[in-house]
Design an enzyme around this catalytic site. Structure first.
Site, mmCIF file in Angstrom:
data_model
loop_
_atom_site.group_PDB
_atom_site.id
_atom_site.type_symbol
_atom_site.label_atom_id
_atom_site.label_comp_id
_atom_site.label_asym_id
_atom_site.label_seq_id
_atom_site.Cartn_x
_atom_site.Cartn_y
_atom_site.Cartn_z
ATOM 1 N N HIS A 76 -16.891 -5.740 -15.918
ATOM 2 C CA HIS A 76 -17.290 -4.337 -15.808
ATOM 3 C C HIS A 76 -18.575 -4.100 -16.590
ATOM 4 O O HIS A 76 -18.706 -4.531 -17.733
ATOM 5 C CB HIS A 76 -16.184 -3.440 -16.375
ATOM 6 C CG HIS A 76 -16.569 -1.986 -16.486
ATOM 7 N ND1 HIS A 76 -16.678 -1.347 -17.702
ATOM 8 C CD2 HIS A 76 -16.882 -1.068 -15.535
ATOM 9 C CE1 HIS A 76 -17.038 -0.081 -17.490
ATOM 10 N NE2 HIS A 76 -17.158 0.101 -16.188
ATOM 11 N N SER A 77 -19.546 -3.455 -15.965
ATOM 12 C CA SER A 77 -20.775 -3.029 -16.631
ATOM 13 C C SER A 77 -21.496 -4.223 -17.280
ATOM 14 O O SER A 77 -21.830 -5.188 -16.589
ATOM 15 C CB SER A 77 -20.430 -1.939 -17.658
ATOM 16 O OG SER A 77 -21.569 -1.257 -18.089
#
Length: 228
Positions: A76-77
């Protein structure tokens, strides 16, 4: 049953995956959510020389010592920077790769090339303060909690370029999920979503804030299961 390794983004920790982790475990899957060096419950290890390579090794070593194979690897991210480095090194162990509103670097690219760090975000020139949850469109019920949980992160994580050899291209199943509910086409992740389409990767659009695992845990769980 499947094995999942879920890698959090900047300033976060294992805690952000608890809803998705619990849902997958209830279905009988094996789930690992490592906290990267220097943040979350490992914030006591914060140091200026903690960088992208440190975090890549965190995940590589987890996979090595837990003897994991045929795993679903999700980032994520900022975690997209990390999982790209991991997948590049051990593509033969990766069943599928999932990017959740994440950065996807090419060789020798650093995160600051996609999202520059402002001077006012820095403490003592090397500690990067978390971006407020509100700016990422985190749902109202979770914003104060997310702001309490996030910790500073070394600038070196964002400024060190990824060192890649092309191993990711050997992974047949790659999915990119774009969180469209917080910044739409102004999001720094929108170009990666478009690139994923151009590459022929599976793509998903999640109508939620950046922390999709908190805003839409059921949808993220379904996304991960669909990558099998």
């Amino acid at each position: 049953m499947a094995t999942f390794v879920l890698v959090h983004g900047a300033w976060h920790g294992s805690w952000c995956w608890k809803r998705v982790r619990s849902a997958l475990q209830k279905l009988g899957h094996e789930v690992f959510t490592p906290t990267l060096t220097g943040v979350g419950e490992r914030s006591h290890l914060l140091a200026p020389d903690v960088d992208l390579q440190t975090h890549t090794l965190d995940v590589l070593n987890l996979i090595e010592w837990e003897e994991l194979t045929q795993l679903v690897l999700c980032g994520h991210s900022y975690g997209g920077m990390v999982v790209t480095g991991v997948a590049d090194r051990i593509p033969e162990r990766i069943r599928s790769l999932v990017y959740l509103d994440a950065f996807v670097p090419e060789h020798d690219q650093a995160l600051v090339q996609f999202a520059p760090i402002a001077d006012e975000q820095l403490i003592d020139g090397w500690q990067c303060k978390p971006i407020p949850a509100e700016a990422f469109g985190v749902n109202l019920a979770d914003r104060a909690w997310v702001d309490r949980q996030c910790t500073v992160q070394p600038l070196a994580c964002f400024s060190q370029p990824a060192q890649l050899s092309g191993g990711v291209a050997r992974i047949a199943r790659v999915t990119y999920a774009f969180a469209s509910g917080w910044a739409a086409d102004q999001s720094p992740f929108y170009p990666f979503y478009q690139q994923a389409k151009a590459r022929g990767w599976a793509t998903r659009d999640l109508d939620c804030g950046h922390d999709a695992m908190l805003d839409r845990p059921e949808a993220v769980t379904a996304l991960l299961l669909s990558s099998l």
